[in-house]
Design an enzyme around this catalytic site. Sequence first.
Site, PDB file in Angstrom:
ATOM      1  N   HIS A  30      -1.327  -1.325   8.853  1.00 48.04           N
ATOM      2  CA  HIS A  30      -0.167  -1.492   7.972  1.00 48.04           C
ATOM      3  C   HIS A  30       0.723  -2.623   8.477  1.00 48.04           C
ATOM      4  O   HIS A  30       1.128  -3.508   7.698  1.00 48.04           O
ATOM      5  CB  HIS A  30       0.616  -0.178   7.919  1.00 48.04           C
ATOM      6  CG  HIS A  30       1.920  -0.257   7.200  1.00 48.04           C
ATOM      7  ND1 HIS A  30       2.097   0.217   5.913  1.00 48.04           N
ATOM      8  CD2 HIS A  30       3.136  -0.742   7.584  1.00 48.04           C
ATOM      9  CE1 HIS A  30       3.353   0.012   5.546  1.00 48.04           C
ATOM     10  NE2 HIS A  30       4.005  -0.564   6.549  1.00 48.04           N
ATOM     11  N   GLU A  31       1.037  -2.612   9.762  1.00 47.48           N
ATOM     12  CA  GLU A  31       1.924  -3.638  10.318  1.00 47.48           C
ATOM     13  C   GLU A  31       1.263  -5.011  10.311  1.00 47.48           C
ATOM     14  O   GLU A  31       1.931  -6.028  10.069  1.00 47.48           O
ATOM     15  CB  GLU A  31       2.353  -3.253  11.738  1.00 47.48           C
ATOM     16  CG  GLU A  31       3.118  -1.945  11.838  1.00 47.48           C
ATOM     17  CD  GLU A  31       4.327  -1.888  10.914  1.00 47.48           C
ATOM     18  OE1 GLU A  31       4.888  -2.950  10.588  1.00 47.48           O
ATOM     19  OE2 GLU A  31       4.710  -0.773  10.512  1.00 47.48           O
ATOM     20  N   GLU A  36       5.855  -2.247   0.827  1.00 50.75           N
ATOM     21  CA  GLU A  36       5.319  -1.127   1.604  1.00 50.75           C
ATOM     22  C   GLU A  36       4.016  -0.621   0.997  1.00 50.75           C
ATOM     23  O   GLU A  36       3.076  -0.281   1.716  1.00 50.75           O
ATOM     24  CB  GLU A  36       6.343   0.003   1.694  1.00 50.75           C
ATOM     25  CG  GLU A  36       7.555  -0.316   2.557  1.00 50.75           C
ATOM     26  CD  GLU A  36       7.172  -0.707   3.967  1.00 50.75           C
ATOM     27  OE1 GLU A  36       6.330  -0.016   4.577  1.00 50.75           O
ATOM     28  OE2 GLU A  36       7.701  -1.718   4.460  1.00 50.75           O
ATOM     29  N   HIS A  38       1.730  -6.576   6.963  1.00 49.39           N
ATOM     30  CA  HIS A  38       3.048  -7.214   6.832  1.00 49.39           C
ATOM     31  C   HIS A  38       3.026  -8.616   7.443  1.00 49.39           C
ATOM     32  O   HIS A  38       3.616  -9.554   6.893  1.00 49.39           O
ATOM     33  CB  HIS A  38       4.120  -6.373   7.530  1.00 49.39           C
ATOM     34  CG  HIS A  38       4.646  -5.241   6.706  1.00 49.39           C
ATOM     35  ND1 HIS A  38       5.092  -5.402   5.406  1.00 49.39           N
ATOM     36  CD2 HIS A  38       4.819  -3.921   7.000  1.00 49.39           C
ATOM     37  CE1 HIS A  38       5.513  -4.241   4.936  1.00 49.39           C
ATOM     38  NE2 HIS A  38       5.351  -3.328   5.878  1.00 49.39           N
TER      39      HIS A  38
END
Length: 291
Positions: free
Chosen positions: A133-134, A207, A137
């Site tokens: 997930h990070e 997100e 980003h």
Amino acid sequence: MGLEMWLRTGLLMAILTGLLMGIGYLFGGPQIAFIMFLFAMLFNFITYWYSDRIVLSWYNARIVDEMEAPELYAIVRSLAERAGLPTPRVAIIPTETPNAFATGRDPKHAVVAVTQGLLRILNRDELEGVIGHELTHIKNRDILIGTVAAAMAGAIMQLAYWARWIAIFGSYDDRDDGGNVLAAILVAVLAPIAAMLIQAAISRSREFLADEGGARISGKPWALASALMKIEQAVRYRPMREGNPATAHMFIVNPFRGMSIAELFSTHPPTEKRIERLRKIAEEMGYVPNF
């Protein structure tokens, strides 16, 4: 995507510049407004180049190497290679509230930060989902605008704090004709609104995109869903007490849940909706979702 990021970052800097000039004009007229303009230019420069260090310092995050955190480092390096990214630096935040965020100005200068609590409660598969997930980003270049927004919102909230004290003590000053007190009250009221507007520049849809990217990079959408549920539950019982609520949008789950001021900075979609989307992604990837 790159042009959009630059435009939104430029807009944030313009908002801060205008706000500081307005404050300067209220307190001292055109001359002070010009001084505040120069200060804003300096602040924008520092924010662009050093906002990641500022944010990490708010949490006493410590950069670690492979010798100190071999398993975490191996996960970050493996998933970064899978995502086609340079391996970011890794930082650990000394708090038991489980969470994680990414920061930096571009993929070559990125940091993935995780808390001690996250490492304690997640298994390897779940940790891979969070790191994925990070990394998404970072790949989508969300980190620059997110980090800049956090630094700016934090500075604006500090202005509001100072303005409240000026309003309180200025009201007892017989030499004050009331102008500065009124200006301080206006700043105290309007500055948090400006901070909220800056937070609103961070789209909640980022997100969802990061969740999808994390699921696909790790190949384990169910693990990311499980991690989100664990983090959400832990944050409800143990919200983060240290740090700055202006950074709430940077974390995978809002770590300040339950604190009244944190609601001003809530930029995350409901965790239930995120998990529902991960179910659909799992089906698209050929898995039978059991979460």
